[in-house]
Enzyme design. Sequence first.
Site, PDB file in Angstrom:
ATOM      1  N   ARG A   5      10.271  -2.563 -14.572  1.00 36.52           N
ATOM      2  CA  ARG A   5       9.165  -2.959 -13.717  1.00 36.52           C
ATOM      3  C   ARG A   5       9.325  -2.347 -12.335  1.00 36.52           C
ATOM      4  O   ARG A   5      10.441  -2.169 -11.845  1.00 36.52           O
ATOM      5  CB  ARG A   5       9.080  -4.492 -13.572  1.00 36.52           C
ATOM      6  CG  ARG A   5       8.470  -5.203 -14.769  1.00 36.52           C
ATOM      7  CD  ARG A   5       6.998  -4.843 -14.955  1.00 36.52           C
ATOM      8  NE  ARG A   5       6.382  -5.525 -16.079  1.00 36.52           N
ATOM      9  CZ  ARG A   5       6.362  -5.070 -17.324  1.00 36.52           C
ATOM     10  NH1 ARG A   5       6.987  -3.939 -17.623  1.00 36.52           N
ATOM     11  NH2 ARG A   5       5.742  -5.742 -18.273  1.00 36.52           N
ATOM     12  N   GLU A  41       0.966  -0.156  -8.824  1.00 41.47           N
ATOM     13  CA  GLU A  41       0.417   0.695  -9.878  1.00 41.47           C
ATOM     14  C   GLU A  41      -1.106   0.589  -9.840  1.00 41.47           C
ATOM     15  O   GLU A  41      -1.637  -0.517  -9.847  1.00 41.47           O
ATOM     16  CB  GLU A  41       0.923   0.250 -11.257  1.00 41.47           C
ATOM     17  CG  GLU A  41       2.411   0.442 -11.459  1.00 41.47           C
ATOM     18  CD  GLU A  41       2.887  -0.002 -12.840  1.00 41.47           C
ATOM     19  OE1 GLU A  41       2.040  -0.476 -13.653  1.00 41.47           O
ATOM     20  OE2 GLU A  41       4.090   0.109 -13.114  1.00 41.47           O
ATOM     21  N   HIS A  61       3.282   4.104 -16.806  1.00 43.24           N
ATOM     22  CA  HIS A  61       3.597   2.870 -17.536  1.00 43.24           C
ATOM     23  C   HIS A  61       3.290   3.025 -19.029  1.00 43.24           C
ATOM     24  O   HIS A  61       2.613   2.187 -19.641  1.00 43.24           O
ATOM     25  CB  HIS A  61       2.809   1.691 -16.948  1.00 43.24           C
ATOM     26  CG  HIS A  61       3.503   0.369 -17.143  1.00 43.24           C
ATOM     27  ND1 HIS A  61       3.529  -0.611 -16.178  1.00 43.24           N
ATOM     28  CD2 HIS A  61       4.197  -0.134 -18.190  1.00 43.24           C
ATOM     29  CE1 HIS A  61       4.191  -1.667 -16.629  1.00 43.24           C
ATOM     30  NE2 HIS A  61       4.617  -1.395 -17.862  1.00 43.24           N
TER      31      HIS A  61
END
Length: 309
Positions: free
Chosen positions: A235, A264, A283
């Site tokens: 993360r 993000e 991601h």
Amino acid sequence: MKKIVITEFMDEAAVASLRTAFNVVYDPRLVDDAARLMVEVPDADAVIVRNRTQIRGELLAACARATVIGRLGVGLDNIDVAACEARGMQVIPATGANALAVAEYVIGTAMVLLRGVYLSSETVASGQWPRAALSNGREISGTCLGLVGFGGIGRLTARLAQGLGMRVMAHDPMLAPGSPVWQETGVQCASLEELIAQADVVSLHVPLTPGTANLLSAQRIAQMKRGAVVINTSRGGIADEAAVAAALREGCLGGAAFDVFEPEPLGAGTPWEGCPNAILTPHVAGVTAESNVRVSTLIAAAVARALKA
């Protein structure tokens, strides 16, 4: 007929399987349409999300009828699990279904960054021949992989690494030094300080919590081996991205592969812009054609069972 709302992309076959027994609202763009999302969820019996939909606050309050939240992935930082459980909602992650995809991403990017020759195609195509400059790449065999977190993904990554001749150490405060898992896997139990100092490749495999935020700090990055590689598929917020980028520019680190960021997507002024020896992906470490099928199939079946119980 019970209603399921799916807010992000899911394998079409899994969606079709749910449609045989439920009223399914599926639109992978729903995550970006807050107004429509707030209209669709109040009468939904289940909501299925990936990592971008934030099941908390106003959206959670709007889920007046839902008893199940399906997560197409394993991280739960976008879901207020405690609040969901307090409302009687069952939160179901796709534990293990994308582990192989993440493990292969870690090993693949580690090999690319250690060897250091695969990002030169444009240079070679232009007629240059940097053979001498690119002849000092490192083989992965004989190097040390340090895993910060040794759950399912970490253990699978360790197995792949050992198959390539890497020595593997791991740090996980949830596992006692005397746990049989260390002997069973052949992985060395290490303190975080030992791992940071010794590993040629440091890979992060922990959830984002108050205790892991900024775990790979500027101070710890400064203690890493010169030329070491850092990989983050966990993360954003666990590693100090600005410090990693600065260490790459200064030649202290040999490379970095980051699949997760804070925020993000990346915004203006990101420290990664123009950063050398960095592999940046949006991601997707846990998302492959195969893992999407596994994750989607698992969650579709689990949500269906929960709604039929």
